[in-house]
Design an enzyme around this catalytic site. Structure first.
Site, PDB file in Angstrom:
ATOM      1  N   HIS A 245       0.806  -1.216   0.000  1.00 33.04           N
ATOM      2  CA  HIS A 245       0.000   0.000   0.000  1.00 33.04           C
ATOM      3  C   HIS A 245       0.846   1.276   0.000  1.00 33.04           C
ATOM      4  CE1 HIS A 245      -3.724   1.971  -0.041  1.00 33.04           C
ATOM      5  NE2 HIS A 245      -4.355   1.329   0.922  1.00 33.04           N
ATOM      6  N   ASP A 249      -2.568   1.696  -4.674  1.00 32.79           N
ATOM      7  CA  ASP A 249      -3.845   2.023  -4.062  1.00 32.79           C
ATOM      8  C   ASP A 249      -4.875   0.944  -4.379  1.00 32.79           C
ATOM      9  OD1 ASP A 249      -2.922   4.403  -2.949  1.00 32.79           O
ATOM     10  OD2 ASP A 249      -3.382   5.548  -4.771  1.00 32.79           O
TER      11      ASP A 249
END
Length: 271
Positions: A245, A249
């Site tokens: 992350h 995304d």
């Protein structure tokens, strides 16, 4: 007498290395498991060099990447029909047309469309890597290895199947070279014939994603034809994408996984 100055706070404990992984540290005051006491019948198995490397790599990855796992269910009906129609011809050539070949083809195509998943993180940037090199997890008598299919996006289905067969055979025969294990940009983990429903894998550093496949089961599914819905029995597989992350995304990760599933559900392959 003048008031005494408050006592200085106790020094924070120095961090100590965790599991021998380079750069991985935990506070010395962290929870510790109780010491092991050998009992009759226990078998102590020393770590091999390969197992030690795997252990250190996994610890490093868990401390490096903020991992997120997302799942998808895929109806393999059309891909199964395509495979059944061609696996006999492949067998005559000494090749095994497995579902893994189709997944790898779909993954390579999806990585071209979602380059954020074919990347690595630098100190203050990340790189979208042009070459698509797929690592495939292979279980061997000496432990797990991940040989690499180089430039996978340029391969035909036959080329992909040959690459998988060659690397898997040489992995089990201890015939891989250092180059066979270098340069992967994304990994795919296949549970094999005795797999389980679904599970999230740990990212292989310095990649930012790994796809883990679940076992394929025949299940009742709802199908639509000419506006009418009915129940059919189709082969279904769950997939799990673990992504970093820091640079990936959810919208890109979900789109990437959806695209792989879409290609498999459409059976959109030249075989």
């Amino acid at each position: 007498p003048p008031p005494r100055a408050p006592a200085p706070p106790p020094p924070r404990p120095a961090p100590t290395s965790a599991g021998g992984a380079a750069g991985v540290q935990v506070p010395s005051g962290a929870f510790r498991v109780p010491p092991y006491r050998e009992a009759p019948g226990d078998e102590i198995v020393p770590f091999t060099r390969r197992r030690r490397i795997i252990a250190d790599h996994m610890i490093y990855s868990k401390h490096t990447s903020p991992e997120v796992v997302t799942f998808a269910e895929t109806d393999l009906h059309k891909t199964a029909k395509l495979r059944n129609a061609h696996k006999g011809a492949y067998k005559k050539e000494g090749l095994s047309l497995t579902y893994l070949g189709f997944v790898l083809m779909a993954t390579a195509r999806a990585l071209k469309e979602f380059p954020e998943l074919n990347a690595r993180v630098l100190d203050d940037a990340y790189v979208k890597i042009k070459a698509i090199n797929l690592g495939i997890a292979v279980d061997t008598p000496k432990g797990l290895v991940v040989p690499v299919i180089k430039h996978a996006d340029g391969l035909s289905m036959r080329g992909m199947v040959r690459a998988v067969d060659d690397l898997a055979t040489r992995a089990r025969d201890n015939g891989l070279t250092p180059d066979d294990l270098a340069g992967k940009t994304f990994s795919v983990s296949n549970p094999g014939r005795r797999g389980n429903l679904v599970g999230g894998a740990i990212i292989s550093q310095p990649n930012v994603g790994i796809l883990r496949l679940g076992t394929i089961k025949k299940r009742p599914v709802v199908v639509e034809h000419d506006g009418e819905e009915s129940i059919a029995i189709h082969p279904v597989m769950y997939m799990a994408l673990t992504y970093d992350h820091r640079v990936v995304d959810g919208v890109h990760a979900n789109g990437f996984l959806y695209r792989i599933g879409e290609l498999l559900e459409e059976g959109d392959f030249e075989v």
